[in-house]
Scaffold this motif. Sequence first.
Motif, PDB file in Angstrom:
ATOM      1  N   ALA A  90       0.838  -1.196   0.000  1.00 46.22           N
ATOM      2  CA  ALA A  90       0.000   0.000   0.000  1.00 46.22           C
ATOM      3  C   ALA A  90       0.876   1.250   0.000  1.00 46.22           C
ATOM      4  CB  ALA A  90      -0.897  -0.004   1.228  1.00 46.22           C
ATOM      5  N   ALA A  91       0.319   2.338  -0.487  1.00 48.05           N
ATOM      6  CA  ALA A  91       1.063   3.601  -0.539  1.00 48.05           C
ATOM      7  C   ALA A  91       1.493   4.009   0.868  1.00 48.05           C
ATOM      8  CB  ALA A  91       0.200   4.686  -1.160  1.00 48.05           C
ATOM      9  N   GLY A  92       2.751   4.446   1.004  1.00 48.81           N
ATOM     10  CA  GLY A  92       3.280   4.870   2.292  1.00 48.81           C
ATOM     11  C   GLY A  92       4.010   3.776   3.050  1.00 48.81           C
ATOM     12  N   THR A  93       4.018   2.562   2.524  1.00 50.07           N
ATOM     13  CA  THR A  93       4.699   1.448   3.190  1.00 50.07           C
ATOM     14  C   THR A  93       6.208   1.614   3.131  1.00 50.07           C
ATOM     15  OG1 THR A  93       2.892  -0.018   2.547  1.00 50.07           O
ATOM     16  CG2 THR A  93       4.932  -1.065   3.251  1.00 50.07           C
ATOM     17  N   GLY A  94       6.708   2.041   1.982  1.00 51.20           N
ATOM     18  CA  GLY A  94       8.146   2.167   1.797  1.00 51.20           C
ATOM     19  C   GLY A  94       8.744   0.889   1.239  1.00 51.20           C
ATOM     20  N   VAL A  95      10.045   0.892   1.056  1.00 55.28           N
ATOM     21  CA  VAL A  95      10.734  -0.284   0.527  1.00 55.28           C
ATOM     22  C   VAL A  95      11.170  -1.154   1.700  1.00 55.28           C
ATOM     23  CG1 VAL A  95      12.714  -1.105  -0.807  1.00 55.28           C
ATOM     24  CG2 VAL A  95      11.529   0.968  -1.502  1.00 55.28           C
ATOM     25  N   GLY A  99      19.389  -5.410   1.651  1.00 62.52           N
ATOM     26  CA  GLY A  99      20.329  -4.486   1.026  1.00 62.52           C
ATOM     27  C   GLY A  99      20.439  -4.570  -0.483  1.00 62.52           C
ATOM     28  N   ALA A 100      20.691  -5.774  -1.013  1.00 64.59           N
ATOM     29  CA  ALA A 100      20.884  -5.918  -2.461  1.00 64.59           C
ATOM     30  C   ALA A 100      19.582  -5.649  -3.215  1.00 64.59           C
ATOM     31  CB  ALA A 100      21.408  -7.311  -2.787  1.00 64.59           C
ATOM     32  N   MET A 101      18.453  -6.112  -2.669  1.00 60.37           N
ATOM     33  CA  MET A 101      17.153  -5.883  -3.311  1.00 60.37           C
ATOM     34  C   MET A 101      16.752  -4.415  -3.212  1.00 60.37           C
ATOM     35  SD  MET A 101      14.607  -9.016  -2.577  1.00 60.37           S
ATOM     36  CE  MET A 101      14.861  -9.132  -0.834  1.00 60.37           C
ATOM     37  N   ARG A 102      17.027  -3.811  -2.078  1.00 60.03           N
ATOM     38  CA  ARG A 102      16.674  -2.399  -1.858  1.00 60.03           C
ATOM     39  C   ARG A 102      17.296  -1.503  -2.931  1.00 60.03           C
ATOM     40  NH1 ARG A 102      15.011   0.830   2.382  1.00 60.03           N
ATOM     41  NH2 ARG A 102      14.700  -1.028   3.659  1.00 60.03           N
ATOM     42  N   LEU A 114       7.017  -4.946  -0.579  1.00 65.90           N
ATOM     43  CA  LEU A 114       7.410  -5.891   0.462  1.00 65.90           C
ATOM     44  C   LEU A 114       8.212  -6.987  -0.228  1.00 65.90           C
ATOM     45  CD1 LEU A 114       3.917  -6.269   2.139  1.00 65.90           C
ATOM     46  CD2 LEU A 114       5.834  -5.014   3.076  1.00 65.90           C
ATOM     47  N   ALA A 115       9.410  -7.253   0.250  1.00 64.63           N
ATOM     48  CA  ALA A 115      10.241  -8.259  -0.407  1.00 64.63           C
ATOM     49  C   ALA A 115      10.982  -9.078   0.639  1.00 64.63           C
ATOM     50  CB  ALA A 115      11.231  -7.591  -1.348  1.00 64.63           C
ATOM     51  N   LYS A 116      11.173 -10.346   0.311  1.00 61.35           N
ATOM     52  CA  LYS A 116      11.891 -11.249   1.205  1.00 61.35           C
ATOM     53  C   LYS A 116      12.884 -12.055   0.402  1.00 61.35           C
ATOM     54  CE  LYS A 116      12.691 -13.607   4.970  1.00 61.35           C
ATOM     55  NZ  LYS A 116      13.629 -12.988   5.891  1.00 61.35           N
ATOM     56  N   SER A 117      14.100 -12.115   0.893  1.00 54.47           N
ATOM     57  CA  SER A 117      15.121 -12.922   0.256  1.00 54.47           C
ATOM     58  C   SER A 117      15.171 -14.274   0.950  1.00 54.47           C
ATOM     59  CB  SER A 117      16.479 -12.235   0.357  1.00 54.47           C
ATOM     60  OG  SER A 117      17.478 -13.061  -0.164  1.00 54.47           O
ATOM     61  N   LYS A 118      14.920 -15.324   0.173  1.00 49.60           N
ATOM     62  CA  LYS A 118      14.986 -16.678   0.718  1.00 49.60           C
ATOM     63  C   LYS A 118      16.166 -17.350   0.023  1.00 49.60           C
ATOM     64  CE  LYS A 118       9.957 -16.986   0.583  1.00 49.60           C
ATOM     65  NZ  LYS A 118       8.858 -17.756   0.009  1.00 49.60           N
ATOM     66  N   GLY A 119      16.940 -18.100   0.739  1.00 48.16           N
ATOM     67  CA  GLY A 119      18.056 -18.780   0.100  1.00 48.16           C
ATOM     68  C   GLY A 119      19.338 -17.988   0.230  1.00 48.16           C
ATOM     69  N   VAL A 126      21.286 -12.459  -5.391  1.00 47.05           N
ATOM     70  CA  VAL A 126      20.083 -11.745  -4.950  1.00 47.05           C
ATOM     71  C   VAL A 126      19.679 -10.694  -5.985  1.00 47.05           C
ATOM     72  CG1 VAL A 126      19.118 -10.230  -3.173  1.00 47.05           C
ATOM     73  CG2 VAL A 126      20.481 -12.201  -2.503  1.00 47.05           C
ATOM     74  N   VAL A 127      20.650  -9.952  -6.508  1.00 45.01           N
ATOM     75  CA  VAL A 127      20.346  -8.932  -7.527  1.00 45.01           C
ATOM     76  C   VAL A 127      19.783  -9.595  -8.783  1.00 45.01           C
ATOM     77  CG1 VAL A 127      21.399  -7.275  -9.129  1.00 45.01           C
ATOM     78  CG2 VAL A 127      21.953  -7.177  -6.706  1.00 45.01           C
TER      79      VAL A 127
END
Length: 157
Positions: A90-95, A99-102, A114-119, A126-127
């Motif tokens: 939703a708007a206002g959540t932010g990133v 680190g690498a995904m950001r 919303l993002a999650k790195s698995k593995g 990751v990139v």
Amino acid sequence: MKEKVVAINRVAKVVKGGRRFSFSAIVVVGDGNGTVGYGLGKANEVTDAIAKGIDDAKKNLVKVPLYKHTVPHVMEGKYSGGFVLVQPAAAGTGVIAGGAMRAVFESAGIKDVLAKSKGSSNPHNVVKATFDALLKMRDPLQIAQARGITLAQVFNG
């Protein structure tokens, strides 16, 4: 173009006189409006490696679909040992991402995600997994036109 250095790696080659150091840098560049790319630069100096990475990233720019400053839908990306899960927010959540995904999301101009790195936490994997997820995204406008329905019907069924 916004340039972000994701990771710098120092490698040593042992020679007769001692150790010879070399550097590799993975860099993400983007215009903040849906165009983003990554590159890898290797050199004997950090600044040269970053410059080479930026040049490489500018050669590999891709367009990613944006919808209201977020991603259009949930998607998983995979590259080697790196798995990432990317969700719209939703708007206002932010990133909310590691680190690498950001770096990838901020360079692409994605403001809420919303993002999650698995593995693997290896920045290279990751990139590349994040790019895999973003490239698999489909633009809602194109889907609406292909199906012959309105944009609201795409999201609400």
